[in-house]
Write a protein that holds these residues in place. Structure first.
Motif, mmCIF file in Angstrom:
data_model
loop_
_atom_site.group_PDB
_atom_site.id
_atom_site.type_symbol
_atom_site.label_atom_id
_atom_site.label_comp_id
_atom_site.label_asym_id
_atom_site.label_seq_id
_atom_site.Cartn_x
_atom_site.Cartn_y
_atom_site.Cartn_z
ATOM 1 N N ASP A 61 -9.826 -3.917 -5.345
ATOM 2 C CA ASP A 61 -9.077 -3.839 -4.088
ATOM 3 C C ASP A 61 -7.882 -2.895 -4.200
ATOM 4 N N HIS A 62 -7.125 -3.000 -5.286
ATOM 5 C CA HIS A 62 -5.969 -2.117 -5.458
ATOM 6 C C HIS A 62 -6.373 -0.649 -5.414
ATOM 7 N N ALA A 63 -7.411 -0.285 -6.179
ATOM 8 C CA ALA A 63 -7.768 1.134 -6.291
ATOM 9 C C ALA A 63 -8.490 1.656 -5.057
ATOM 10 N N SER A 64 -8.868 0.771 -4.147
ATOM 11 C CA SER A 64 -9.534 1.203 -2.917
ATOM 12 C C SER A 64 -8.547 1.421 -1.776
ATOM 13 N N ARG A 65 -7.282 1.189 -2.026
ATOM 14 C CA ARG A 65 -6.279 1.228 -0.967
ATOM 15 C C ARG A 65 -5.238 2.314 -1.204
ATOM 16 N N ASP A 78 0.808 -1.223 0.000
ATOM 17 C CA ASP A 78 0.000 0.000 0.000
ATOM 18 C C ASP A 78 0.839 1.271 0.000
ATOM 19 N N ALA A 79 1.945 1.273 0.703
ATOM 20 C CA ALA A 79 2.774 2.474 0.790
ATOM 21 C C ALA A 79 3.601 2.713 -0.469
ATOM 22 N N ASN A 80 3.740 1.691 -1.295
ATOM 23 C CA ASN A 80 4.540 1.818 -2.511
ATOM 24 C C ASN A 80 3.848 1.034 -3.634
ATOM 25 N N GLN A 81 2.748 1.590 -4.136
ATOM 26 C CA GLN A 81 1.953 0.883 -5.131
ATOM 27 C C GLN A 81 2.684 0.787 -6.467
ATOM 28 N N ALA A 82 2.471 -0.326 -7.145
ATOM 29 C CA ALA A 82 3.093 -0.575 -8.442
ATOM 30 C C ALA A 82 2.562 0.416 -9.492
ATOM 31 N N GLU A 83 3.352 0.642 -10.531
ATOM 32 C CA GLU A 83 2.966 1.577 -11.589
ATOM 33 C C GLU A 83 1.608 1.250 -12.214
ATOM 34 N N PRO A 84 1.288 -0.036 -12.503
ATOM 35 C CA PRO A 84 -0.044 -0.315 -13.054
ATOM 36 C C PRO A 84 -1.177 0.093 -12.105
ATOM 37 N N VAL A 85 -0.944 0.012 -10.812
ATOM 38 C CA VAL A 85 -1.945 0.431 -9.834
ATOM 39 C C VAL A 85 -2.103 1.949 -9.882
ATOM 40 N N LYS A 86 -1.004 2.650 -9.938
ATOM 41 C CA LYS A 86 -1.055 4.119 -10.029
ATOM 42 C C LYS A 86 -1.765 4.555 -11.305
ATOM 43 N N ARG A 87 -1.521 3.838 -12.393
ATOM 44 C CA ARG A 87 -2.180 4.148 -13.664
ATOM 45 C C ARG A 87 -3.689 3.980 -13.523
#
Length: 180
Positions: free
Chosen positions: A90-94, A50-59
């Motif tokens: 889940d990724h975009a909710s965190r 959560d503190a360092n989300q992967a680039e695809p998550v940030k996208r």
């Protein structure tokens, strides 16, 4: 102009739901712009990241932030939404308290070869969207059974389903404008 993010819950190359999403976009007026989210390259959700989300998550989170509304197009796997879709949600909710989904108006539609379309997957998804504080279009519901004639050769919605699905798209876009 309405900016709509389309999230397809299937990665299959010949996905009925991808075809449905692409055909639905063609029913929208020219003042709407659609972006398809790529969810196949997201890592499996792990709270440790959560503190360092992967680039695809940030996208994905940036695409959600830029959208006025979100159209979810989901198949049904074992009476529920697919894991790949739940992973993206889940990724975009965190991290907790920083959900990119919160407040975004949503529409849920889906297709399956089964007689009830993707009704149970849609209900599963709607429960999750309610928790995420996404105002979700309730009516009309669209549980689409894939059968001959649903799509034309050129990827449009077939004549027998066009009026109903045009009505769904019109209602969804009105919902987005109301809540955006």
């Amino acid at each position: 102009m309405s900016q709509i993010l389309v999230v397809v819950g299937s990665l299959r190359q010949e996905s009925f739901n991808r075809k449905l999403a692409e055909a639905m976009v063609k029913l929208a007026p020219p003042d709407c712009s659609f972006t398809f989210a790529e969810i196949g390259d997201l890592p499996l959700y792990n709270q440790d990241d959560d503190a360092n989300q992967a680039e695809p998550v940030k996208r994905l989170k940036a695409q959600i932030a830029a959208a006025d509304g979100v159209m979810f197009v989901t198949p049904e796997y074992n009476r529920a939404m697919p894991g790949v879709l739940k992973n993206a949600i889940d990724h975009a909710s965190r991290p907790y308290g920083q959900s990119a989904w919160a407040g975004k108006p949503a529409g849920v539609i889906g297709a399956s070869i089964g007689a009830i379309g993707s009704a149970l997957a849609q209900q599963h998804l709607r429960n999750t969207l309610a928790y995420l504080d996404m105002p979700t279009l309730g009516q009309p519901e669209a549980f689409i059974q894939v059968k001959d004639g649903l799509f034309t050769e050129d990827g449009q919605i077939g004549e027998d389903s066009r009026k109903f699905l045009q009505g769904w798209m019109n209602a969804f876009l009105a919902w987005v404008r109301k809540h955006a």
